[in-house]
Design a protein around this motif. Structure first.
Motif: not given
Length: 69
Positions: A8, A15-16, A29, A33, A12
């Motif tokens: 995950l 995606a960021v 972001s 993470l 994530g």
């Protein structure tokens, strides 16, 4: 269970990186993470001392991007 969390975090992060790269909060972001990953990995626990430094660097970067400065 830890593999699910790692996947995950990776999803994530990708995606960021792909979607939020051009936005001001994209780097912010990614920093969150990275901090979550460092907190979960037992071998990286000594690096926790660097998290406040990284957080303040992110704050300075966001302030620096403001047009009124």
């Amino acid at each position: 269970m830890i593999w699910i969390v790692r996947c995950l975090l990776l999803i994530g992060g990708l995606a960021v990186w792909g979607w939020g790269q051009e936005k001001a909060y994209g780097i912010w972001s990614l920093g969150f993470l990275l901090a979550a990953w460092v907190m979960l990995e037992p071998r990286l626990r000594p690096a926790l001392i660097l998290l406040p430094v990284a957080g303040m660097t992110g704050v300075v970067a966001l302030i620096w991007q403001q047009s009124w400065l």
